[in-house]
Write a protein that holds these residues in place. Structure first.
Motif, PDB file in Angstrom:
ATOM      1  N   ASN A   1       5.540  93.584  -3.576  1.00 14.65           N
ATOM      2  CA  ASN A   1       6.786  94.296  -3.854  1.00 14.65           C
ATOM      3  C   ASN A   1       7.039  94.365  -5.364  1.00 14.65           C
ATOM      4  O   ASN A   1       7.335  95.432  -5.916  1.00 14.65           O
ATOM      5  CB  ASN A   1       7.942  93.590  -3.137  1.00 14.65           C
ATOM      6  N   LEU A   2       6.913  93.235  -6.034  1.00 13.60           N
ATOM      7  CA  LEU A   2       7.153  93.201  -7.483  1.00 13.60           C
ATOM      8  C   LEU A   2       6.047  93.927  -8.247  1.00 13.60           C
ATOM      9  O   LEU A   2       6.293  94.518  -9.303  1.00 13.60           O
ATOM     10  CB  LEU A   2       7.285  91.753  -7.947  1.00 13.60           C
ATOM     11  N   PHE A   3       4.839  93.910  -7.711  1.00 15.96           N
ATOM     12  CA  PHE A   3       3.726  94.679  -8.290  1.00 15.96           C
ATOM     13  C   PHE A   3       4.058  96.172  -8.274  1.00 15.96           C
ATOM     14  O   PHE A   3       3.853  96.888  -9.258  1.00 15.96           O
ATOM     15  CB  PHE A   3       2.456  94.400  -7.476  1.00 15.96           C
ATOM     16  N   ALA A   4       4.626  96.644  -7.142  1.00 14.85           N
ATOM     17  CA  ALA A   4       5.011  98.056  -7.045  1.00 14.85           C
ATOM     18  C   ALA A   4       6.101  98.404  -8.045  1.00 14.85           C
ATOM     19  O   ALA A   4       6.166  99.533  -8.551  1.00 14.85           O
ATOM     20  CB  ALA A   4       5.474  98.375  -5.621  1.00 14.85           C
ATOM     21  N   GLN A   5       6.980  97.427  -8.349  1.00 13.56           N
ATOM     22  CA  GLN A   5       8.054  97.670  -9.313  1.00 13.56           C
ATOM     23  C   GLN A   5       7.503  97.915 -10.716  1.00 13.56           C
ATOM     24  O   GLN A   5       8.065  98.716 -11.479  1.00 13.56           O
ATOM     25  CB  GLN A   5       8.994  96.450  -9.372  1.00 13.56           C
ATOM     26  N   ARG A   6       6.413  97.243 -11.053  1.00 13.41           N
ATOM     27  CA  ARG A   6       5.969  97.226 -12.447  1.00 13.41           C
ATOM     28  C   ARG A   6       4.676  97.985 -12.705  1.00 13.41           C
ATOM     29  O   ARG A   6       4.459  98.459 -13.822  1.00 13.41           O
ATOM     30  CB  ARG A   6       5.778  95.768 -12.895  1.00 13.41           C
ATOM     31  N   ASN A   7       3.805  98.055 -11.706  1.00 10.45           N
ATOM     32  CA  ASN A   7       2.445  98.508 -12.006  1.00 10.45           C
ATOM     33  C   ASN A   7       1.885  99.557 -11.050  1.00 10.45           C
ATOM     34  O   ASN A   7       0.662  99.714 -10.956  1.00 10.45           O
ATOM     35  CB  ASN A   7       1.491  97.304 -12.030  1.00 10.45           C
ATOM     36  N   VAL A   8       2.749 100.269 -10.338  1.00  7.15           N
ATOM     37  CA  VAL A   8       2.269 101.318  -9.437  1.00  7.15           C
ATOM     38  C   VAL A   8       2.900 102.651  -9.827  1.00  7.15           C
ATOM     39  O   VAL A   8       4.124 102.738 -10.000  1.00  7.15           O
ATOM     40  CB  VAL A   8       2.600 100.995  -7.956  1.00  7.15           C
ATOM     41  N   ALA A   9       2.069 103.675  -9.975  1.00  6.80           N
ATOM     42  CA  ALA A   9       2.570 105.028 -10.232  1.00  6.80           C
ATOM     43  C   ALA A   9       3.274 105.510  -8.962  1.00  6.80           C
ATOM     44  O   ALA A   9       2.725 105.418  -7.871  1.00  6.80           O
ATOM     45  CB  ALA A   9       1.416 105.955 -10.588  1.00  6.80           C
ATOM     46  N   LEU A  10       4.465 106.009  -9.094  1.00  4.80           N
ATOM     47  CA  LEU A  10       5.291 106.338  -7.935  1.00  4.80           C
ATOM     48  C   LEU A  10       5.048 107.748  -7.406  1.00  4.80           C
ATOM     49  O   LEU A  10       5.627 108.134  -6.386  1.00  4.80           O
ATOM     50  CB  LEU A  10       6.772 106.165  -8.294  1.00  4.80           C
ATOM     51  N   SER A  11       4.195 108.498  -8.067  1.00  2.24           N
ATOM     52  CA  SER A  11       3.918 109.879  -7.673  1.00  2.24           C
ATOM     53  C   SER A  11       2.725 109.936  -6.726  1.00  2.24           C
ATOM     54  O   SER A  11       1.674 109.340  -6.994  1.00  2.24           O
ATOM     55  CB  SER A  11       3.633 110.740  -8.908  1.00  2.24           C
ATOM     56  N   PHE A  12       2.887 110.651  -5.614  1.00  2.00           N
ATOM     57  CA  PHE A  12       1.776 110.915  -4.702  1.00  2.00           C
ATOM     58  C   PHE A  12       1.232 112.304  -5.027  1.00  2.00           C
ATOM     59  O   PHE A  12       1.920 113.313  -4.852  1.00  2.00           O
ATOM     60  CB  PHE A  12       2.245 110.860  -3.247  1.00  2.00           C
ATOM     61  N   ASP A  13      -0.016 112.337  -5.508  1.00  2.00           N
ATOM     62  CA  ASP A  13      -0.672 113.600  -5.860  1.00  2.00           C
ATOM     63  C   ASP A  13      -1.976 113.723  -5.079  1.00  2.00           C
ATOM     64  O   ASP A  13      -2.653 112.718  -4.815  1.00  2.00           O
ATOM     65  CB  ASP A  13      -0.972 113.650  -7.361  1.00  2.00           C
ATOM     66  N   LEU A  14      -2.327 114.956  -4.732  1.00  2.00           N
ATOM     67  CA  LEU A  14      -3.558 115.203  -3.995  1.00  2.00           C
ATOM     68  C   LEU A  14      -4.234 116.443  -4.580  1.00  2.00           C
ATOM     69  O   LEU A  14      -3.649 117.531  -4.580  1.00  2.00           O
ATOM     70  CB  LEU A  14      -3.257 115.404  -2.503  1.00  2.00           C
ATOM     71  N   PHE A  15      -5.463 116.238  -5.096  1.00  2.00           N
ATOM     72  CA  PHE A  15      -6.231 117.324  -5.709  1.00  2.00           C
ATOM     73  C   PHE A  15      -5.416 118.058  -6.788  1.00  2.00           C
ATOM     74  O   PHE A  15      -5.409 119.291  -6.862  1.00  2.00           O
ATOM     75  CB  PHE A  15      -6.713 118.326  -4.647  1.00  2.00           C
TER      76      PHE A  15
END
Length: 516
Positions: free
Chosen positions: A299-313
């Motif tokens: 959960n805290l990893f998602a707060q700090r180190n995950v790009a929140l955008s879902f992109d496809l091709f």
């Protein structure tokens, strides 16, 4: 129980429990998805403190159903205890609705939720069992649908409450954002209670013997006094981490002592099954250490180190709020459950259905690969941010492991433990699972980020170091589970020679197998 005239269909009775369970899980997971980040971002707790407080709360949430099932069976009735639990849970979530930053108020609210869960969880599951008692074919299908309710309710709330927090927070201030999101959890349960009030007659013939008798005011008063006392005991444990640690260690010693005593005092023909149950229970405890990462380190990893955008091709699809990634667990469970059921049934028809011990080994292997995926994703991170798709696939393998390990945990108790010890051992299993939830929070603290670190390039290697270690731990658990297969095969064979066993249900979970 009383006979209904005209009789009530099993489907209508089941629907009543199904709907209140769905709303209860909506409330619980809507609260859980926000709790650790609420303590970090709103109350100013450091990561390690927030992780351990939630770990202690999770341990108590898993332990109290062992008591709640007994209260329902022996004291005030299964239906009444489930209803009492729903009301208490509503009160707990409503307390979180109040806009205050007082930490002790949070501990009290969590204590109320712990007690409410203890009353509700075992008795809701027991009612489903009683509705289909004696009909083994229907009960497996019913519990599969029941489990879907758990995941439908939790998925919706884990996506909704973070969005509500951000939306209300942007319009009316951060404090109202957080507390309104918690308030939605209370509203969900209020809707569940209204629905139950309208449909409760469909359960009039279902319950424990205590449900058929008038309410014993003295017993009810004692139960309520004990519940109030447990709220304050829970609050005390949550704010005193040394006490929490001693409680966890003491519970571990007690659980081990119970197993040793039962094995030594059991009949000769029962011992092989009990030893097998002990081995698999220990493995399940290790799994829950991995499981606890979802609401803590991941959960805290998602707060700090995950790009929140879902992109496809190269095409942007949508953005997620960090907490919403936790819903991937429930989404994958819904997708994977029918696949596993089909696989088990297909293999069973040709006599190739793997043993529970083998499925445990597969489960740990899936979890290990899942955690390594986060480490691999970090190698392709951009400015310290890993792709959101890494979370999707990591959670997918993690959820497959859940179905293969914890999903079979209590079915394993049912298979290997003598019937006269079944209820007691299921309670012990829950307490053991609670212990491992706390230990999981201790493990999560290996990636506790100091408050002065804001740069994702600095926090990323701290998280991936933990996830890689968890991956190696998963491999170690897989190797141990594989090494135990010959012993488990021998124990299972000895147990089968002495006891007539029913077939193991294809997919089970801690969510609906509750102690009676």
């Amino acid at each position: 129980m009383a006979t209904q005239n005209p009789p009530v269909s099993q489907t209508r009775s089941f629907s009543t429990v199904f709907l209140i369970e769905m709303w209860e899980r909506f409330g619980f997971y809507g609260m859980q998805v926000l709790m650790v980040t609420y303590m970090v971002k709103r109350l100013g707790f450091v990561d390690s403190k927030a992780n351990l407080i939630w770990g202690a709360a999770a341990a108590l949430i898993y332990a109290t159903p062992a008591i709640g099932g007994w209260v329902g069976d022996k004291l005030i009735g299964t239906r009444r205890t489930m209803l009492l639990g729903a009301v208490v849970l509503t009160l707990g979530y409503a307390m979180l609705w109040i806009p205050t930053n007082n930490a002790y108020f949070l501990y009290i609210a969590l204590g109320v939720i712990i007690v409410g869960n203890g009353f509700f969880k075992p008795n809701a599951g027991n009612l489903v069992r009683k509705i289909y008692e004696g009909d083994d074919t229907k009960i497996d299908s019913a519990f599969t649908i029941y489990y879907m309710a758990v995941n439908v309710g939790s998925t919706i709330s884990m996506l909704l409450t973070p969005w509500i927090r951000d939306y209300v927070g942007a319009k009316y201030g951060d404090a109202w954002g957080w507390h309104t999101a918690f308030g939605v959890c209370a509203i969900g349960l209020i809707l569940g209670l209204v629905n139950y009030t309208l449909m409760h007659r469909t359960l009039a013939h279902i319950g424990s013997p205590a449900d058929d008798k008038p309410v014993d005011a003295r017993r009810l008063g004692l139960v309520l006094l004990a519940a109030i006392g447990m709220v304050f005991v829970s609050a005390f444990i949550l704010q005193n981490q040394t006490v929490a640690q001693w409680c966890v260690y003491a519970a571990g010693v007690v659980i081990l002592g119970i197993f040793v005593h039962l094995i030594r005092s059991s009949e000769q023909h029962e011992r092989a099954g009990l030893v097998a149950a002990l081995v698999l229970t220990v493995q399940t405890i290790f799994f829950f250490i991995f499981y606890q990462q979802m609401s803590t380190s991941l959960n805290l990893f998602a707060q700090r180190n995950v790009a929140l955008s879902f992109d496809l091709f190269g095409l942007h699809l949508f953005n997620w709020i960090p907490e919403q990634f936790q819903s991937l667990n429930a989404i994958w469970i819904v997708l994977l459950s029918p696949v596993l059921v089909l696989a088990y049934n297909t293999m069973g028809k040709v006599g190739r259905n793997p043993s529970v011990a083998a499925k445990f080994a597969w489960g740990f292997a899936a979890v290990a690969i899942g955690f390594f995926i986060y480490g691999v994703g970090a190698r392709f991170a951009v400015n310290g941010q890993v792709s959101s798709w890494i979370m999707v696939w990591g959670y997918g393998l993690y959820s497959l492991g859940e179905l293969l390990v914890s999903g079979l945990g209590l079915a394993m108790i049912a298979r290997y433990v003598p019937a006269r010890m079944g209820g007691f051992m299921m309670g012990a299993y829950y307490v053991a699972s609670g212990i491992s939830q706390y230990l999981g929070s201790v493990v999560a603290n290996f990636a506790s980020i100091p408050t002065d670190i804001k740069d994702p390039l600095v926090s990323l290697p701290i998280y991936t170091a933990l996830f890689n270690k968890l991956g190696f731990a998963g491999i170690a658990c897989t190797v141990i589970a594989l090494a135990m297969l010959p012993l488990m095969k021998k124990l299972s064979s000895s147990h089968s020679d002495s006891v007539a066993n029913n077939p193991l249900p294809p997919v089970r979970s801690e969510e609906f197998n509750t102690p009676s």
